[in-house]
Design an enzyme around this catalytic site. Structure first.
Site, PDB file in Angstrom:
ATOM      1  CD  GLN A  70      20.878 -18.153 145.721  1.00 17.12           C
ATOM      2  OE1 GLN A  70      20.332 -18.979 144.983  1.00 17.12           O
ATOM      3  NE2 GLN A  70      20.219 -17.520 146.656  1.00 17.12           N
ATOM      4  CE1 TYR A 105      20.489 -20.895 148.427  1.00  9.46           C
ATOM      5  CE2 TYR A 105      22.282 -19.469 149.151  1.00  9.46           C
ATOM      6  CZ  TYR A 105      20.933 -19.768 149.113  1.00  9.46           C
ATOM      7  OH  TYR A 105      20.039 -18.940 149.751  1.00  9.46           O
ATOM      8  CB  THR A 114      12.131 -16.862 150.746  1.00  9.69           C
ATOM      9  OG1 THR A 114      13.099 -17.110 149.718  1.00  9.69           O
ATOM     10  CG2 THR A 114      12.778 -16.085 151.879  1.00  9.69           C
ATOM     11  CD  GLN A 150      19.123 -13.485 147.338  1.00  7.83           C
ATOM     12  OE1 GLN A 150      19.382 -14.518 147.965  1.00  7.83           O
ATOM     13  NE2 GLN A 150      17.900 -13.152 146.986  1.00  7.83           N
ATOM     14  CE1 TYR A 162      18.611 -23.136 143.676  1.00  9.69           C
ATOM     15  CE2 TYR A 162      20.764 -22.126 143.982  1.00  9.69           C
ATOM     16  CZ  TYR A 162      19.388 -22.054 144.072  1.00  9.69           C
ATOM     17  OH  TYR A 162      18.787 -20.908 144.531  1.00  9.69           O
TER      18      TYR A 162
END
Length: 492
Positions: A407, A448, A155, A376, A98
């Protein structure tokens, strides 16, 4: 006057001549790499553009050089060149950081592009050797095809296993099977001087401890060894629509949290939040009937019903949560980009007042902004979560005691510049929860990462009480801080 101007022009000409005669750092390290027979991307070439473009286009940095090894020996030689010429070295596995940490999070790094190294080999004892450039979808596909085995992982199929597993690795079976790093049993690591070492519970245990949670600060992990588990034969994915509003959402989130404290480990689920409202989606390891029974207490409490649900095999569940049928990317031309800012929060159990503060911010500032943010809230912990079984000190990943993982994400269309008020917006979401915590009560997830954190705040929030030991190990294995980025572990 004329003589002074002439002298100045002469001095500038001499300086330019001398500068041209002295090789630049780029020239020096390129010469070192080519002399060591390490494949590289030529600056300005199509492969340089391909490998040198960041996933987050907001944070584009320029490397000194991009090495593209296909063997551990070439990784070793490349790292030795970095140390020789005092150029910081960064590993780039899938390139999905990120904050562009595969490029070092700043200009001037030697980037070790690892995506040509994507082998996955399952042994007869069901352990697996996986190269760091293998993307998660490829790992899942190969482990299943070679022996119907699996590891726990995230995922997105295009994320590289290297950075993902070395800093956590949360996914849709994590409450039953833990994090990706919990399945690591060994690692081959290239140290700052090019030395290749192996670490495990019995060999260099301190290094092995450190790479499971903070791996990029200690070396280039050139190969990972995993235990595996039998791939689930039945995974039931599901969603639940929630008709919440500003008055009811806080109580709803509190109810979800309370259910999560004791819900079965077979359920991994999250609340998705955006300007369009709230919903739940998740996975259950078992049948639809088993899911219905396990989740009924939550449905009753919320006064809702299951939405869509379907029982599928392991790889189809991977495809479902990936949002694509193509879960096996191996090409170096894999091309995914976004322009965004993201942050995260890991918290213990939240109070009703904290949820109210959060929902108030969502319903006012969040609802009226022009930004297309989303969040999320994952039920990370709880008494039946495999993530919480190890102690906070068992690996460098410190957040075993945290119940919730948030997140927070906001993006703009490619080609647009990310507006500065987005930083304030997302930090406001975070502060609406954390403002009532004391220092040390909450943290952030290193996978993250938040680009706006200072170095000291980032280290504290990512690694918490494990930071002191990490800093000590850093001083042993990378005293000159060759493997660094603005938020990496600093040595003592």
């Amino acid at each position: 006057m004329f003589q002074s101007l002439s002298n100045l022009l002469l001095a500038l000409a001499v300086q330019a001549s001398l500068s041209a005669a002295v090789p630049t750092k780029r020239d020096a390290i390129t010469s070192c790499l080519t002399g060591s027979k390490v494949p590289i991307d030529t600056k300005g070439s199509s492969t340089w553009v391909q490998d040198g473009t960041a996933y987050n286009l907001r944070l584009q940095y320029t490397p000194v050089a991009i090495a593209v090894p296909t063997t551990i020996a070439q990784i070793s030689a490349a790292v030795a060149c970095g140390e020789k010429h005092s150029v910081p070295v960064s590993a780039k596995s899938g390139g999905h950081s990120y904050t562009s940490l595969g490029f070092g999070g700043e200009n001037g790094h030697l980037v070790i592009e690892l995506d040509r190294m994507y082998s996955v080999k399952l042994a007869k004892d069901n352990t697996a050797k996986v190269q760091p450039g293998a993307r998660l979808g490829h790992v899942a596909t190969e482990l299943y095809n070679q022996g119907k085995r699996a590891i726990s992982h995230g995922t997105c199929p295009g994320v590289g296993v290297g950075g993902h597993a070395l800093h956590g690795g949360y996914g849709m079976v994590s409450r039953k099977h833990g994090l990706a790093l919990d399945w690591i049993i060994g690692a081959t690591v290239v140290l700052h001087n090019g030395t290749v070492v192996h670490c495990s519970a019995k060999s260099r245990p301190s290094l092995f401890w450190a790479v499971r949670g903070a791996g990029s600060s200690f070396g280039i992990v050139a190969e990972l060894e995993f235990n595996t588990f039998p791939a689930p034969s039945q995974v039931t994915y599901f969603d639940i629509s929630l008709n919440w509003n500003a008055q009811t959402a806080a109580d709803g989130l509190l109810a979800v949290q309370n259910f999560g404290k004791t819900m079965p480990g077979e359920i991994t689920m999250q609340v998705f939040i955006s300007k369009n409202g709230y919903s739940i989606d998740g996975a259950y390891l078992g049948t639809q009937a088993g899911l219905q029974k396990a989740i009924q207490p939550l449905l009753t409490k919320l006064g809702v019903q299951l939405g869509s649900s379907q029982t599928v095999g392991w790889l189809d569940s991977v495809r479902h949560f990936a949002g694509t049928g193509d879960i096996d990317p191996t090409s170096a031309a894999y091309n995914a980009h976004d322009t965004f800012y993201a942050s995260s929060i890991l918290t213990p159990e939240l109070s009703a007042n904290q949820f109210k503060s959060y929902v108030d911010y969502i319903s006012t500032t969040g609802a009226t902004t022009s930004h297309s943010w989303w969040m999320q809230m994952d039920l990370h912990g709880g008494q039946n979560s495999a993530i919480t079984k190890p102690k906070t000190t068992d690996t460098a990943y410190v957040h075993r005691d945290k119940l919730l993982l948030f997140q927070i994400y906001d993006s703009v269309p490619q080609g647009q510049q990310y507006p500065s008020d987005g930083f304030t917006l997302l930090q406001g979401f975070r502060r609406s929860i954390t403002k009532s915590f004391k220092d040390g009560q909450w943290g952030m997830y290193a996978n993250y990462p938040d680009s706006q954190l200072s170095s000291s705040d980032a280290q504290s929030l990512y690694w918490g009480s494990n930071l002191k030991r990490l800093s000590s190990i850093k001083g042993i294995y990378d005293a000159k801080n060759l493997f660094r980025n603005p938020q990496s572990v600093k040595g003592t």
